[in-house]
Enzyme design. Structure first.
Site, mmCIF file in Angstrom:
data_model
loop_
_atom_site.group_PDB
_atom_site.id
_atom_site.type_symbol
_atom_site.label_atom_id
_atom_site.label_comp_id
_atom_site.label_asym_id
_atom_site.label_seq_id
_atom_site.Cartn_x
_atom_site.Cartn_y
_atom_site.Cartn_z
ATOM 1 N N HIS A 245 52.252 -1.355 -81.246
ATOM 2 C CA HIS A 245 51.300 -2.118 -82.058
ATOM 3 C C HIS A 245 51.888 -3.372 -82.698
ATOM 4 C CE1 HIS A 245 47.140 -1.143 -84.049
ATOM 5 N NE2 HIS A 245 47.159 -2.313 -83.449
ATOM 6 N N ASP B 160 43.004 2.936 -86.549
ATOM 7 C CA ASP B 160 44.386 3.425 -86.512
ATOM 8 C C ASP B 160 44.532 4.569 -87.520
ATOM 9 O OD1 ASP B 160 47.271 3.518 -86.469
ATOM 10 O OD2 ASP B 160 47.371 1.349 -86.187
ATOM 11 N N ASP C 239 49.768 -0.153 -90.761
ATOM 12 C CA ASP C 239 50.628 -1.156 -90.115
ATOM 13 C C ASP C 239 50.665 -2.464 -90.903
ATOM 14 O OD1 ASP C 239 50.997 0.798 -88.209
ATOM 15 O OD2 ASP C 239 49.760 -0.167 -86.668
ATOM 16 N N GLU D 61 49.754 1.803 -77.916
ATOM 17 C CA GLU D 61 50.478 3.027 -78.301
ATOM 18 C C GLU D 61 50.218 4.231 -77.395
ATOM 19 O OE1 GLU D 61 52.920 3.169 -80.566
ATOM 20 O OE2 GLU D 61 52.661 1.353 -81.769
ATOM 21 N N HIS E 43 47.264 4.638 -89.027
ATOM 22 C CA HIS E 43 48.206 3.932 -89.898
ATOM 23 C C HIS E 43 47.676 2.545 -90.262
ATOM 24 C CE1 HIS E 43 50.410 6.548 -86.999
ATOM 25 N NE2 HIS E 43 51.022 6.970 -88.096
ATOM 26 N N ASP F 149 44.470 1.382 -82.030
ATOM 27 C CA ASP F 149 45.659 2.209 -81.799
ATOM 28 C C ASP F 149 45.162 3.573 -81.338
ATOM 29 O OD1 ASP F 149 47.882 3.980 -82.199
ATOM 30 O OD2 ASP F 149 48.694 2.674 -83.767
ATOM 31 N N ASP G 111 46.378 6.300 -81.529
ATOM 32 C CA ASP G 111 46.643 7.399 -82.460
ATOM 33 C C ASP G 111 45.591 7.526 -83.563
ATOM 34 O OD1 ASP G 111 47.386 5.802 -84.730
ATOM 35 O OD2 ASP G 111 49.488 5.802 -84.153
ATOM 36 N N HIS H 7 56.299 -2.037 -85.459
ATOM 37 C CA HIS H 7 54.904 -1.654 -85.176
ATOM 38 C C HIS H 7 54.185 -1.141 -86.437
ATOM 39 C CE1 HIS H 7 55.185 2.973 -84.208
ATOM 40 N NE2 HIS H 7 55.939 2.656 -85.231
#
Ligand SMILES: NC(=[NH2+])NCCC[C@H](N)C(=O)O
Ligand SMILES: [Mn+2]
Ligand SMILES: [Mn+2]
Length: 343
Positions: free
Chosen positions: A123, A146, A150, A299, A148, A254, A256, A163
């Site tokens: 990312h 995401d 980031d 990712e 996260h 992302d 994830d 990332h």
């Protein structure tokens, strides 16, 4: 029409029609850029994402749903020697130079008139992708899906992995907190905090949480997805972003963000993520706005799969998310010119 109106706010019907029509034409062309890059994080394998996603039939499937596709191939990134950590931050020079390359590629694909599809890679590539997009079209809205945020700065990052930091280099409001790193001097901050929406967050560092509150960034964490449902989340996202003017949307997805039971083959999985249906709904909704102008899908890491099925499920979900971005609806689709065969 009624649903289009809800998505885009009120306006003259005529204008709305024209607007939708133009964007639908535009959005039916995808310019694909492979970015096999992994140095924004420590795990091998994420650089295989672009080829895997292509091998799962992305191009054929996009074409099959009436989308024009141009594949620009994979970028080649130069080897960087002596890439010693800068403070805690790892592989700074490699990440800086790869993203500069990516930014130029995205600008070229936007000039050709496509919606860009950047296949990562990790990312950290959002730096070049969003920068290039903004250089080509001006002000953007960013939808960041995401687990996260980031948004660590190089000084706040607990891991030093780039990332986990891309948004900090892009936001105007953070620049006084971000030193210029080697090979990063080309980056111009190009996103305003008010033009950014997060969806799916559930693993946010304390430093990041502080930044999100400080800047007043709009966040729909998994709690809000639970509370409001994904449909309200998307309505509120689009209302929020198109408050005054409707800017082109950059979707940075992302994998994830999706629950690891569906997409386990990724470097930093976090339990409690989006269902397959919620994940696809987000892309369907954004596609219907007609404003989607660039998409990142990042990712996917085959070396993190424990079984064949882990890998298949992760990659096919990635493909389905991209198909959703280009107009696929679960109700079914047909092209405007279709006529029933007559006996
Ligand atoms: N793109 C990602 N998967 N990012 C994970 C970031 C994890 C952590 N917040 C960090 O700063 O390193
Ligand atoms: Mn993530
Ligand atoms: Mn991410």
């Amino acid at each position: 029409m009624r649903s289009a109106r809800r998505l885009l706010g009120t306006g003259s019907l005529h204008h709305l029609h024209l607007h939708l029509h133009l964007h639908q034409l535009h959005q039916r062309s995808a310019g694909i850029i492979g970015a096999p890059f992994s140095k924004g994080q420590p795990r091998d394998g994420v650089d295989r994402g672009p080829d895997l996603i292509r091998a799962a039939g992305l191009l054929d499937k996009l074409q099959g749903q009436g989308c024009a596709v141009k594949d620009y191939g994979n970028l080649q990134f130069e080897e960087v020697v002596d890439d010693e950590p800068v403070g805690r931050v790892k592989r700074v020079r490699a990440v800086g130079s790869a993203n500069q390359r990516l930014s130029e590629a995205v600008q070229a694909v936007k000039r050709d008139g496509h919606t860009t599809v950047m296949l990562g890679g990790d990312h950290s590539l959002a730096i070049g992708s969003i920068h290039g997009h903004s250089m080509a079209v001006g002000e953007l809205s960013v939808v960041w899906v995401d687990a996260h945020a980031d948004i660590n700065t190089p000084l706040s990052s607990p891991t030093g992995n780039l990332h986990g930091q891309p948004m900090s280099y892009l936001l105007h409001e953070l620049q006084s907190k971000v030193p210029v790193l080697p090979n990063f001097s080309w980056i111009k901050p190009c996103v305003r905090a008010k033009d950014l929406v997060y969806i799916g967050l559930r693993d946010v560092d304390p430093e990041e949480h502080y930044i999100l509150k400080l800047l007043g960034v709009k966040v729909f964490s998994m709690s809000e997805v639970d509370q409001l449902g994904v449909s309200r989340v998307m309505e509120e996202t689009c209302d929020y972003l198109s408050d005054k003017v409707k800017k082109p949307i950059h979707l940075s997805y992302d994998i994830d963000a999706v629950d690891p039971s569906v997409t386990p083959a990724t470097g930093t999985p976090v339990p409690g993520g989006l269902t397959y249906r919620e994940a696809v709904f987000i892309t369907e909704h954004l596609s219907q706005t007609g404003l989607l102008s660039a998409v990142d899908l990042v990712e996917v890491n085959p070396l993190r799969a424990r079984t064949e099925q882990d890998l298949r499920s992760t990659v096919s979900t990635a493909v389905d998310l991209l198909l959703g971005c280009f107009g696929r609806l679960r109700q079914g689709n047909h092209s405007a010119g279709y006529r029933l065969p007559e006996p």
